[in-house]
Design a protein around this motif. Structure first.
Motif, PDB file in Angstrom:
ATOM      1  N   GLY A   1       0.966  -1.271   0.003  1.00  0.00           N
ATOM      2  CA  GLY A   1       0.028  -0.130   0.043  1.00  0.00           C
ATOM      3  C   GLY A   1       0.883   1.166   0.001  1.00  0.00           C
ATOM      4  N   ALA A   2       2.046   1.222   0.593  1.00  0.00           N
ATOM      5  CA  ALA A   2       2.939   2.510   0.803  1.00  0.00           C
ATOM      6  C   ALA A   2       3.665   2.407  -0.482  1.00  0.00           C
ATOM      7  N   GLY A   3       3.914   1.499  -1.288  1.00  0.00           N
ATOM      8  CA  GLY A   3       4.454   1.474  -2.575  1.00  0.00           C
ATOM      9  C   GLY A   3       3.499   1.979  -3.458  1.00  0.00           C
ATOM     10  N   VAL A   4       2.216   1.707  -3.434  1.00  0.00           N
ATOM     11  CA  VAL A   4       1.222   2.288  -4.580  1.00  0.00           C
ATOM     12  C   VAL A   4       1.142   4.007  -4.003  1.00  0.00           C
ATOM     13  N   ALA A   5       0.962   4.219  -2.683  1.00  0.00           N
ATOM     14  CA  ALA A   5       1.018   5.719  -2.166  1.00  0.00           C
ATOM     15  C   ALA A   5       1.910   6.506  -2.963  1.00  0.00           C
ATOM     16  N   SER A   6       3.277   5.886  -2.794  1.00  0.00           N
ATOM     17  CA  SER A   6       4.365   6.655  -3.424  1.00  0.00           C
ATOM     18  C   SER A   6       4.133   6.933  -4.856  1.00  0.00           C
ATOM     19  N   ALA A   7       3.770   5.640  -5.727  1.00  0.00           N
ATOM     20  CA  ALA A   7       3.539   5.819  -7.052  1.00  0.00           C
ATOM     21  C   ALA A   7       2.289   6.903  -7.343  1.00  0.00           C
ATOM     22  N   VAL A   8       1.365   6.898  -6.604  1.00  0.00           N
ATOM     23  CA  VAL A   8       0.457   8.043  -6.886  1.00  0.00           C
ATOM     24  C   VAL A   8       0.795   9.476  -6.557  1.00  0.00           C
TER      25      VAL A   8
ATOM     26  N   LEU B   1       4.099  10.126  -6.681  1.00  0.00           N
ATOM     27  CA  LEU B   1       5.111  10.736  -8.170  1.00  0.00           C
ATOM     28  C   LEU B   1       4.169  11.287  -9.383  1.00  0.00           C
ATOM     29  N   ALA B   2       3.067  10.205  -9.646  1.00  0.00           N
ATOM     30  CA  ALA B   2       2.298  10.602 -10.914  1.00  0.00           C
ATOM     31  C   ALA B   2       1.473  11.903 -10.721  1.00  0.00           C
ATOM     32  N   VAL B   3       0.955  12.253  -9.487  1.00  0.00           N
ATOM     33  CA  VAL B   3       0.321  13.537  -9.096  1.00  0.00           C
ATOM     34  C   VAL B   3       1.514  14.787  -9.304  1.00  0.00           C
ATOM     35  N   GLY B   4       2.621  14.474  -8.612  1.00  0.00           N
ATOM     36  CA  GLY B   4       3.493  15.665  -8.798  1.00  0.00           C
ATOM     37  C   GLY B   4       3.968  15.563 -10.377  1.00  0.00           C
ATOM     38  N   GLY B   5       4.042  14.562 -10.941  1.00  0.00           N
ATOM     39  CA  GLY B   5       4.686  14.737 -12.471  1.00  0.00           C
ATOM     40  C   GLY B   5       3.597  15.520 -13.299  1.00  0.00           C
ATOM     41  N   ILE B   6       2.300  15.052 -13.093  1.00  0.00           N
ATOM     42  CA  ILE B   6       1.237  15.837 -13.744  1.00  0.00           C
ATOM     43  C   ILE B   6       1.229  17.575 -13.544  1.00  0.00           C
ATOM     44  N   VAL B   7       1.386  17.722 -12.191  1.00  0.00           N
ATOM     45  CA  VAL B   7       1.339  18.949 -11.836  1.00  0.00           C
ATOM     46  C   VAL B   7       2.792  19.866 -12.594  1.00  0.00           C
ATOM     47  N   LEU B   8       3.762  19.140 -12.408  1.00  0.00           N
ATOM     48  CA  LEU B   8       5.052  19.879 -12.925  1.00  0.00           C
ATOM     49  C   LEU B   8       4.732  19.913 -14.589  1.00  0.00           C
ATOM     50  N   ALA B   9       4.365  18.936 -15.104  1.00  0.00           N
ATOM     51  CA  ALA B   9       3.999  18.880 -16.673  1.00  0.00           C
ATOM     52  C   ALA B   9       3.146  20.103 -17.019  1.00  0.00           C
TER      53      ALA B   9
ATOM     54  N   SER C   1      16.365   1.649   3.366  1.00  0.00           N
ATOM     55  CA  SER C   1      15.688   1.845   4.661  1.00  0.00           C
ATOM     56  C   SER C   1      14.759   3.040   4.732  1.00  0.00           C
ATOM     57  N   VAL C   2      13.362   2.808   5.394  1.00  0.00           N
ATOM     58  CA  VAL C   2      12.517   3.981   5.367  1.00  0.00           C
ATOM     59  C   VAL C   2      12.014   4.168   6.768  1.00  0.00           C
ATOM     60  N   VAL C   3      11.503   5.519   7.056  1.00  0.00           N
ATOM     61  CA  VAL C   3      10.639   5.413   8.168  1.00  0.00           C
ATOM     62  C   VAL C   3       9.308   5.050   7.850  1.00  0.00           C
ATOM     63  N   ARG C   4       8.415   4.496   8.538  1.00  0.00           N
ATOM     64  CA  ARG C   4       7.116   4.326   8.267  1.00  0.00           C
ATOM     65  C   ARG C   4       6.187   5.796   8.494  1.00  0.00           C
ATOM     66  N   ARG C   5       5.461   6.010   7.490  1.00  0.00           N
ATOM     67  CA  ARG C   5       4.676   7.060   7.387  1.00  0.00           C
ATOM     68  C   ARG C   5       3.274   6.707   7.099  1.00  0.00           C
ATOM     69  N   SER C   6       2.382   7.549   7.190  1.00  0.00           N
ATOM     70  CA  SER C   6       0.925   7.447   6.848  1.00  0.00           C
ATOM     71  C   SER C   6       1.015   7.619   5.276  1.00  0.00           C
ATOM     72  N   TYR C   7      -0.141   6.879   4.659  1.00  0.00           N
ATOM     73  CA  TYR C   7      -0.175   6.931   3.245  1.00  0.00           C
ATOM     74  C   TYR C   7      -0.320   8.288   2.609  1.00  0.00           C
ATOM     75  N   ALA C   8      -1.046   9.208   3.558  1.00  0.00           N
ATOM     76  CA  ALA C   8      -1.293  10.693   3.090  1.00  0.00           C
ATOM     77  C   ALA C   8       0.217  11.318   3.137  1.00  0.00           C
TER      78      ALA C   8
ATOM     79  N   ILE D   1       4.904  13.718  -4.081  1.00  0.00           N
ATOM     80  CA  ILE D   1       4.660  14.916  -4.967  1.00  0.00           C
ATOM     81  C   ILE D   1       5.947  16.033  -4.829  1.00  0.00           C
ATOM     82  N   LEU D   2       6.567  15.981  -3.684  1.00  0.00           N
ATOM     83  CA  LEU D   2       7.558  16.915  -3.583  1.00  0.00           C
ATOM     84  C   LEU D   2       8.807  16.332  -4.389  1.00  0.00           C
ATOM     85  N   VAL D   3       9.075  14.961  -4.409  1.00  0.00           N
ATOM     86  CA  VAL D   3      10.279  14.299  -5.215  1.00  0.00           C
ATOM     87  C   VAL D   3      10.161  15.054  -6.345  1.00  0.00           C
ATOM     88  N   GLU D   4       9.101  14.752  -7.003  1.00  0.00           N
ATOM     89  CA  GLU D   4       8.824  15.238  -8.392  1.00  0.00           C
ATOM     90  C   GLU D   4       8.934  16.578  -8.625  1.00  0.00           C
TER      91      GLU D   4
END
Length: 217
Positions: A38-45, A47-55, A107-114, A121-124
């Motif tokens: 679920g966290a992987g899917v959230a990160s993919a979402v 990245l996609a939103v950030g990419g769309i905003v940037l595009a 290694s990652v720190v556990r975060r909420s999906y939001a 988004i910020l990464v992009e």
């Protein structure tokens, strides 16, 4: 609307580039393996939103610039084509070295999906290389009526093509999110396949760039 051949070319080029392991793929992988699918899917979402905003922002900015200096449309088409050739040549040049590198989960720190979506988004948005990519990647695919086209039409074409780019990464990011470690193991043990894929992808990008001007396909 952009010409259909431009839409297909952007989709194809975007898919090829998204298949190449990079920071975004590693980010999704680390979240998926280090926390959950679920966290992987959230990160993919994210990245996609950030990419769309940037595009969208890049397309609007370029559209405004083209309204003020219409000649830049043609200039950036040539610079963009050269950039595509540079990307393709880079994939070929680094094919063997990249294939020898193992994908490693950070290694990652556990975060909420939001929070994870927001981080994606910020990464992009904060990646200057991504901004440069959109600015140079999109203009070559703008359809021209004769030697020029209306600035407003250029802007709408850039918007459509720009939104398509991050969407092409969604399938590969989703696959990484769901398959995680299994896919990583497979990728790391298929070095020859990765090398050949990079060669094929690089050559196709070069052909796409040349075809934009010579129209032999």
């Amino acid at each position: 609307m952009p010409p259909l051949d431009s839409i297909f070319a952007v989709l194809f080029a975007g898919i090829l580039l998204s298949l190449t392991p990079g920071p975004s793929m590693l980010y999704v992988l680390s979240r998926s393996v280090g926390q959950s699918r679920g966290a992987g899917v959230a990160s993919a979402v994210g990245l996609a939103v950030g990419g769309i905003v940037l595009a969208v922002a890049t397309a609007l900015g370029l559209g405004q610039l083209f309204m003020e200096v219409p000649e830049l449309v043609i200039v950036l088409k040539y610079f963009g084509s050269a950039y595509l050739i540079w990307l393709g040549a880079g994939m070929i040049r680094n094919a063997k070295a990249e294939a020898a590198v193992d994908l490693k989960v950070q290694s990652v720190v556990r975060r909420s999906y939001a929070t994870i979506v927001w981080q994606g988004i910020l990464v992009e948005l904060l990646n200057p290389k991504t901004v440069l990519f959109f600015a140079l990647f999109l203009p070559p695919f703008v359809g021209m009526a004769g030697d020029q086209t209306a600035p407003v039409d250029v802007q709408s074409q850039l918007l459509v093509l720009g939104i398509l780019v991050p969407l092409t990464a969604v399938p590969s990011d989703a696959m990484i999110a769901f398959m995680g470690g299994t896919l990583t193991h497979s990728i790391n043990h298929r070095r020859k396949f990765r090398e050949r894929l990079a060669w094929v992808g690089g050559l196709i990008l070069i052909v796409i760039a040349l075809n934009l001007h010579f129209g032999f396909l």
